[in-house]
Design a protein around this motif. Structure first.
Motif, short mmCIF file in Angstrom:
data_model
loop_
_atom_site.label_atom_id
_atom_site.label_comp_id
_atom_site.label_asym_id
_atom_site.label_seq_id
_atom_site.Cartn_x
_atom_site.Cartn_y
_atom_site.Cartn_z
N ALA A 1 1.16 -0.95 -0.10
CA ALA A 1 0.23 -0.27 -0.86
C ALA A 1 0.77 1.31 0.18
N ALA A 2 2.17 1.30 1.37
CA ALA A 2 3.26 2.49 0.87
C ALA A 2 3.19 2.70 -0.37
N PHE A 3 3.73 1.69 -1.37
CA PHE A 3 4.09 2.33 -3.16
C PHE A 3 3.05 2.46 -4.03
N GLU A 4 1.93 2.46 -3.56
CA GLU A 4 0.26 2.88 -4.24
C GLU A 4 0.44 4.30 -3.45
N ALA A 5 0.28 4.81 -1.88
CA ALA A 5 0.04 5.30 -1.53
C ALA A 5 1.30 6.69 -2.24
N GLU A 6 2.77 6.06 -2.00
CA GLU A 6 3.75 7.35 -2.49
C GLU A 6 3.04 7.29 -4.13
N ALA A 7 3.31 7.09 -4.89
CA ALA A 7 3.01 7.04 -6.24
C ALA A 7 1.47 7.76 -6.05
N LYS A 8 0.50 7.84 -6.30
CA LYS A 8 -0.60 8.56 -5.70
C LYS A 8 -0.18 9.93 -4.87
N GLU A 9 0.80 9.62 -4.52
CA GLU A 9 0.77 11.79 -4.17
C GLU A 9 1.96 11.76 -4.93
N ARG A 10 2.59 11.11 -5.38
CA ARG A 10 3.17 12.26 -5.93
C ARG A 10 3.23 12.50 -7.81
N THR A 11 2.24 11.73 -8.21
CA THR A 11 2.09 11.86 -9.61
C THR A 11 0.79 11.85 -9.56
N GLY A 12 -0.50 12.22 -9.36
CA GLY A 12 -2.11 11.73 -9.02
C GLY A 12 -3.02 10.62 -9.64
N ALA A 13 -1.52 9.84 -10.58
CA ALA A 13 -2.58 8.70 -11.01
C ALA A 13 -2.33 8.29 -9.51
N THR A 14 -3.85 7.13 -9.90
CA THR A 14 -4.04 6.23 -9.66
C THR A 14 -4.18 5.21 -9.45
N LEU A 15 -4.09 3.75 -9.21
CA LEU A 15 -3.34 2.08 -9.60
C LEU A 15 -4.88 1.81 -10.41
N ARG A 16 -4.89 1.85 -11.76
CA ARG A 16 -5.80 1.08 -12.10
C ARG A 16 -6.32 -0.03 -11.90
N CYS A 17 -5.47 -0.96 -12.02
CA CYS A 17 -5.70 -2.38 -12.25
C CYS A 17 -4.42 -3.50 -11.90
N VAL A 18 -4.49 -4.63 -11.55
CA VAL A 18 -3.67 -5.23 -11.68
C VAL A 18 -3.92 -6.83 -12.97
N PRO A 19 -3.65 -6.44 -14.43
CA PRO A 19 -3.91 -7.14 -15.26
C PRO A 19 -3.92 -8.71 -15.13
N LEU A 20 -5.17 -9.12 -15.22
CA LEU A 20 -4.76 -10.82 -15.03
C LEU A 20 -3.78 -11.03 -16.48
N ASP A 21 -3.72 -10.44 -17.46
CA ASP A 21 -2.72 -11.52 -18.17
C ASP A 21 -1.32 -10.31 -18.35
N GLN A 22 -0.74 -10.42 -18.57
CA GLN A 22 1.09 -10.06 -17.52
C GLN A 22 1.69 -10.36 -19.04
#
Length: 453
Positions: A412-433
Motif C-alpha cells: 500500500a505504501a508504494f501505491e500511496a506514494e505514487a498517487k501522492e507524487r503523480t496524481g495517478a491511481t492504481l487502475r488495476c493489476v492486469p490478469l494478462d501480464q
RNA sequence: CGGGGCGUGGCUCAGCCCGGUAGAGCACCUGGUUCGGGACCAGGGGGUCGGAGGUUCAAAUCCUCUCGCCCCGACCA
C-alpha cells in the motif's frame, strides 16, 4: 474553425478543451441534456437508442441461466414525478435481505439474478453520463455454495464485460484486479475493466466483485448443505452503467463529433438524397426505395429526406451524430444504378452498385467496427509507458498522461506514494501480464497507473 | 468540499463599469428561388434579463441574500 462561418453546431476542438468538447458533443448530438433536477440528466432518444443496443448485446451474454430481470423504478417513463425521489440503500443491502428469505437449501443455489434499473446516489460532482445523481445500469447478484463457484462467476463476468467492451463497443480494455485501496469496501476482491480515453485519462468501464461471505454474515444468508450443516453463501455482484456511453464518446469521438461503433449505432447508415429538378427528385426518390428494400432487415437505415436542409448541412449533422456510413444518392448514382458510400471514420468513399448493396454494406459496417477498435488500440499503445520506480512515474506524469505499467510488490505504501507524487491511481493489476513480460521481478506483478475519471 | 467563472428570446453572446424601460448572429415561421460539403432574398413571431428582497422618480445595470450550471483541485460506477 479557420475562416469558416460560425454555426451553432460547431464543436470545440478536443485538444483545446476536452471537457468542453465532451459536453458539447453530448448535447449537440442529442444524446442527453441537463434535467431540472440537480445532478440529473435526461437521456434523449438517440442516446437511449445507444443504451438499448448495449442492453440487448450485453443481455445476450448474460442471460443464460439467469432469473428474469426485475426492475425497481423510481420514475416512470416521461411522466413528471408526483412524489419525491426516494434514495434507496445500496443494492447489496436490499439483495441481502431478499436472499436471506429466498435461500434455504443448497438446492436453491446458485441464485443468479440480473436486473436493469435506475439508481440514485449522492454525488457532489456530476458529469453527463460519467457521474450523475441518477443513472441507469445493469447489476447482477449471485449467491453460491462455495467460494470457488463464486470466484469463477466473478471472473466469468469480468470476461463478459471485456468481450462486450471490445467486440461491441470497440473499446480496448485491460481486465484486472483492484488494489486493496481501490476495491469496493464490502468486497473480498474487486475486478474491473479499464479503458483509456482520448484525453489520456483512464475510465473504469465495468466492475465485478467477489463479495465472499461479508454480506451473508451481515444479512444472515445461510443454507443447509448436503450434510444438513448450516453455512453462509458466497456472493458476487457486478455491474455496468450508462457510463459506458461516456466511454464510447471519449474513446472514438473526434473534432467533427461522435464516431459510433456500428454494432451499437442507433442509425448505422443514413441516406441523403440529392437532386435539383423535380424530375431528378422523382428518380432519386424511386431509386432510394430500392436501396431501402435492399437493406431491409440488414442495416439500421435512416432516409434523411427533410426538405429544409441541403445535403451539405445533413452531412455535417450526421457526422456530428456519429452515423457510421453515409449513403449519397443523386442523379449520377441513379444513372449508374449505384450509391456513393462515405465512411464516418476517415471519409473514404466507395461507389456501391445497388445489386451489391445488401452484401457490401453489412461488411463495410464490420470493417468500420474493426477499424475503430484498432485505432483505439493503437492510441492506447502509444499512450502506454513503463516505469520501474515512483521517480520514473513522476517524470512521466509531469508531462504526459496515459497508462504507466510498473512492477508492484503489492504494498500500500508504494501505491500511496505514487498517487501522492503523480496524481495517478492504481487502475488495476492486469490478469494478462504477457504484454509486460520481464518487467516485474519474482513475486511481483505489473500494475497499471493512470490519471482517471 | 475548497478555488475560479457564468446565468439576458431555442442556441452563442453584446448591453452592466457610467441606472432612463432590451439588441446582434444563428435557429424558428411564411412566400419564392435553391439542393454532389453547413444556400439566398423578402417578410414575420418570440425575452417580466435565473429567483427573492432592497436602494431609486426609474434597475438587465447598484446592494444583500438565494438557486442553478460549467471549469480546476481533494472523495466515488
Amino acid at each position: 474553425m479557420d475562416q469558416r462561418k460560425q454555426f451553432v453546431e460547431d464543436l470545440s476542438d478536443q485538444t483545446d478543451d476536452f471537457s468542453r468538447w465532451y459536453n458539447e458533443v453530448v448535447r449537440k448530438a442529442q444524446l442527453a441534456d441537463y434535467a431540472p433536477v440537480r445532478g440529473c440528466m435526461v437521456i434523449r432518444p438517440y442516446g437511449y437508442g445507444l443504451w438499448e443496443h448495449m442492453q440487448r448485446l450485453l443481455d445476450e451474454r448474460i442471460v443464460e441461466g439467469f432469473a428474469p430481470q426485475v426492475a425497481w423504478v423510481t420514475q416512470g417513463g416521461n411522466d413528471a414525478l408526483e412524489e419525491r425521489l426516494a434514495i434507496r440503500p445500496t443494492s447489496e443491502a436490499i439483495i441481502g435481505r431478499m436472499y436471506s428469505r429466498w435461500i434455504e437449501s443448497y438446492r436453491d443455489l446458485p441464485v443468479l439474478i440480473n436486473q436493469w434499473c435506475n439508481v440514485m446516489r449522492w454525488e457532489k460532482v456530476t458529469r453527463l453520463f460519467l457521474r450523475t445523481a441518477e443513472f441507469l445500469w445493469q447489476e447482477g447478484h449471485t449467491a453460491h455454495a462455495t467460494a470457488e463457484e463464486g470466484k469463477a462467476e466473478v471472473l466469468r463476468m469480468l470476461e463478459v464485460y471485456r468481450d462486450f467492451a471490445e467486440t461491441d463497443l470497440a473499446i480496448p480494455v485491460h481486465a484486472g484486479r483492484k488494489s486493496a485501496a481501490e476495491k469496493f469496501a464490502g468486497a473480498e476482491m474487486t475486478y474491473s475493466i479499464e479503458a483509456l480515453m482520448r484525453d489520456g485519462k483512464a475510465l473504469q468501464a465495468g466492475t465485478s466483485h467477489d463479495l465472499g461471505q461479508h454480506f451473508a454474515k451481515v444479512f444472515d444468508i445461510t443454507f443447509q448443505d448436503e450434510q444438513g450443516k448450516r453455512q453462509f453463501v458466497h456472493q458476487t455482484s457486478w455491474g455496468a452503467s450508462t457510463r459506458l456511453i461516456g466511454a464510447v464518446i471519449m474513446t472514438h469521438g473526434d473534432d467533427q463529433g461522435l464516431r459510433l461503433p456500428p454494432r451499437i449505432a442507433p442509425v448505422q447508415a443514413v441516406v441523403v438524397p440529392i437532386w435539383r429538378k423535380d424530375e431528378e427528385r422523382a428518380a432519386v426518390t424511386e431509386f432510394i426505395a430500392k436501396v431501402v428494400e435492399a437493406l431491409r432487415g440488414r442495416v439500421r437505415l435512416y432516409v434523411d429526406d427533410r426538405d429544409q436542409y441541403t445535403p451539405g448541412w445533413k452531412y455535417n449533422e450526421h457526422e456530428l451524430r456519429g452515423v457510421p456510413v453515409r449513403i449519397e444518392v443523386g442523379p449520377k448514382d441513379v444513372a449508374k444504378a449505384a450509391v456513393m458510400s462515405v465512411r464516418r471514420d476517415g471519409r473514404a468513399k466507395e461507389s456501391i452498385p445497388l445489386a451489391a448493396l445488401g452484401e457490401r454494406l453489412p461488411a463495410l459496417l464490420e470493417e468500420i467496427q474493426r477499424a475503430l477498435f484498432e485505432s483505439a488500440r493503437a492510441f492506447r499503445e502509444e499512450n502506454t509507458a513503463t516505469a520501474r520506480t515512483v521517480a520514473e512515474m513522476e517524470a512521466h506524469f509531469a508531462t504526459r498522461r496515459g497508462f504507466v505499467a510498473v512492477p508492484w510488490d503489492g504494498s500500500a505504501a508504494f501505491e500511496a506514494e505514487a498517487k501522492e507524487r503523480t496524481g495517478a491511481t492504481l487502475r488495476c493489476v492486469p490478469l494478462d501480464q504477457t504484454p509486460w513480460a520481464g518487467l516485474a521481478g519474482a513475486g511481483q506483478d505489473v500494475a497499471l497507473f493512470a490519471r482517471a475519471y
